[in-house]
Each structure stands twice: as structure tokens, then as C-alpha cells.
Scaffold this motif. Structure first.
Motif, PDB file in Angstrom:
ATOM      1  N   SER A  12       0.846  -1.124   0.018  1.00  0.00           N
ATOM      2  CA  SER A  12      -0.177   0.095   0.125  1.00  0.00           C
ATOM      3  C   SER A  12       0.953   1.454  -0.012  1.00  0.00           C
ATOM      4  CB  SER A  12      -0.892   0.106   1.331  1.00  0.00           C
ATOM      5  OG  SER A  12      -1.754   1.149   1.212  1.00  0.00           O
ATOM      6  N   ALA A  13       1.990   1.523   0.846  1.00  0.00           N
ATOM      7  CA  ALA A  13       2.780   2.443   1.122  1.00  0.00           C
ATOM      8  C   ALA A  13       3.398   2.774  -0.589  1.00  0.00           C
ATOM      9  CB  ALA A  13       3.678   2.284   2.146  1.00  0.00           C
ATOM     10  N   GLU A  16       1.412   4.174  -2.982  1.00  0.00           N
ATOM     11  CA  GLU A  16       0.962   5.541  -2.971  1.00  0.00           C
ATOM     12  C   GLU A  16       2.294   6.268  -3.180  1.00  0.00           C
ATOM     13  OE1 GLU A  16      -1.448   8.365   0.426  1.00  0.00           O
ATOM     14  OE2 GLU A  16      -1.442   6.080   0.673  1.00  0.00           O
ATOM     15  N   LYS A 112       5.805  14.445   1.856  1.00  0.00           N
ATOM     16  CA  LYS A 112       4.473  13.761   1.434  1.00  0.00           C
ATOM     17  C   LYS A 112       4.647  11.946   1.784  1.00  0.00           C
ATOM     18  CE  LYS A 112       2.017  16.564  -1.730  1.00  0.00           C
ATOM     19  NZ  LYS A 112       1.647  16.609  -3.038  1.00  0.00           N
ATOM     20  N   LYS A 115       4.510  11.190   5.136  1.00  0.00           N
ATOM     21  CA  LYS A 115       3.285  11.169   5.701  1.00  0.00           C
ATOM     22  C   LYS A 115       2.295   9.783   5.221  1.00  0.00           C
ATOM     23  CE  LYS A 115      -1.273  13.802   5.892  1.00  0.00           C
ATOM     24  NZ  LYS A 115      -1.865  12.655   6.577  1.00  0.00           N
ATOM     25  N   VAL A 116       2.826   9.447   4.061  1.00  0.00           N
ATOM     26  CA  VAL A 116       2.325   8.370   3.379  1.00  0.00           C
ATOM     27  C   VAL A 116       2.683   7.239   4.356  1.00  0.00           C
ATOM     28  CG1 VAL A 116       2.498   6.510   1.594  1.00  0.00           C
ATOM     29  CG2 VAL A 116       2.155   9.088   1.023  1.00  0.00           C
ATOM     30  N   SER A 118       3.743   7.345   7.481  1.00  0.00           N
ATOM     31  CA  SER A 118       3.250   7.268   8.937  1.00  0.00           C
ATOM     32  C   SER A 118       1.715   6.821   9.047  1.00  0.00           C
ATOM     33  CB  SER A 118       3.105   8.888   9.356  1.00  0.00           C
ATOM     34  OG  SER A 118       2.544   8.899  10.427  1.00  0.00           O
ATOM     35  N   ASP A 119       0.804   7.355   7.844  1.00  0.00           N
ATOM     36  CA  ASP A 119      -0.478   6.946   7.591  1.00  0.00           C
ATOM     37  C   ASP A 119      -0.320   5.444   7.472  1.00  0.00           C
ATOM     38  OD1 ASP A 119      -1.108   9.819   8.168  1.00  0.00           O
ATOM     39  OD2 ASP A 119      -1.571   9.783   5.950  1.00  0.00           O
ATOM     40  N   GLU A 120       0.299   4.922   6.817  1.00  0.00           N
ATOM     41  CA  GLU A 120       0.273   3.475   6.379  1.00  0.00           C
ATOM     42  C   GLU A 120       0.447   2.539   7.646  1.00  0.00           C
ATOM     43  OE1 GLU A 120      -1.174   1.630   3.966  1.00  0.00           O
ATOM     44  OE2 GLU A 120      -1.797   3.557   3.202  1.00  0.00           O
ATOM     45  N   ASP A 122       0.014   3.442  10.828  1.00  0.00           N
ATOM     46  CA  ASP A 122      -1.303   3.393  11.606  1.00  0.00           C
ATOM     47  C   ASP A 122      -2.153   2.506  11.289  1.00  0.00           C
ATOM     48  OD1 ASP A 122       0.004   5.460  13.110  1.00  0.00           O
ATOM     49  OD2 ASP A 122      -1.022   7.214  12.194  1.00  0.00           O
ATOM     50  N   LYS A 123      -2.477   2.302   9.909  1.00  0.00           N
ATOM     51  CA  LYS A 123      -3.385   1.489   9.214  1.00  0.00           C
ATOM     52  C   LYS A 123      -3.120   0.095   9.471  1.00  0.00           C
ATOM     53  CE  LYS A 123      -4.688   4.485   5.327  1.00  0.00           C
ATOM     54  NZ  LYS A 123      -4.558   4.675   3.867  1.00  0.00           N
TER      55      LYS A 123
END
Length: 130
Positions: A12-13, A16, A112, A115-116, A118-120, A122-123
Motif C-alpha cells: 500500500s505504501a 501511494e 508527502k 506522511k504516507v 506514517s499513515d500506512e 497507523d493503518k
């Protein structure tokens, strides 16, 4: 119990991040850098300045900007059999200074990309009761 799905995170990361890099590289080529003017095929072309992203001439290079993922490795760049000059623009030659669009895109996208990731993270981190 703590669970982390690394394969899902990586897939996923990387997808993106690849999209972010392609968008940035294409937008960099949309900005015109004013360098020398050449007449090519009866039309004027403004070449980019050294150190700037290449200016668009036909759109062929822009259309080949892409990323590929092999396992957990992302490859990002441009070119194909017909458009074989991407590496010469990126690295320069003995007669031409570099126009580093892909390196520039990576450096300009660092926040960016962070952030991707970090967000991934968390998911994909899960805590479960045992």
C-alpha cells in the motif's frame, strides 16, 4: 497481542509513494524553465536550464513517467525503447548538464512520502486482546 501486516503496509505504501512521485515529476515538467531556443521540425522549442526539470517538447517523455514495484522495491523513472533519453536528461552527458527531474521529484516529495509512511503504519498496526 500486537500484529503488524508488513506485506500489506509495503504494498500500500509503495503504491501511494509511486503515485506521489509520478504526479510530482509530471507537474515539474509542466513548469517551463527558460533556456536556449532551438528550432526543431520548424517549431521553436525552449530548452530547460541546467539543473531544472526538462521542458516538454512532444510529451513522449512525460507519457513514460512511471513506477514499478517488485516485491518490496519501488523503481521510479521514465523512458522505454522509443524514449531512451530519460537517463541522459537526468544524469547529463559530456556535452549537456543534468536536468534531474526524478531526483528533484523525490527530494521535493519527502514530506508527502513521510506522511504516507506514517499513515500506512497507523493503518497496519493492530492490537488485539488475547
Amino acid at each position: 497481542m500486537f500484529k503488524f501486516d508488513f506485506d500489506n503496509f509495503a504494498k500500500s505504501a509503495l503504491n501511494e509513494i509511486g503515485d506521489v512521485l509520478v504526479d510530482k515529476a509530471k507537474s515539474n515538467m509542466d513548469k517551463v524553465s527558460v533556456g536556449r531556443v532551438y528550432i526543431i521540425g520548424g517549431k521553436a522549442h525552449i530548452a530547460s536550464r541546467a539543473g531544472e526539470s526538462p521542458n516538454n517538447l512532444s510529451g513522449a517523455l512525460n507519457n513514460t513517467i512511471r513506477f514499478e514495484i517488485d516485491k518490496n522495491t519501488l523503481e521510479f523513472g521514465a523512458g522505454n525503447e522509443k524514449v531512451d533519453y530519460a537517463k541522459y536528461l537526468e544524469d547529463g552527458t559530456s556535452k549537456m548538464d543534468a536536468r534531474p527531474n526524478y531526483t528533484k521529484s523525490i527530494l521535493e516529495s519527502k514530506s508527502k512520502i513521510d506522511k504516507v509512511i506514517s499513515d500506512e503504519l497507523d493503518k497496519n498496526i493492530r492490537f488485539e486482546n488475547v
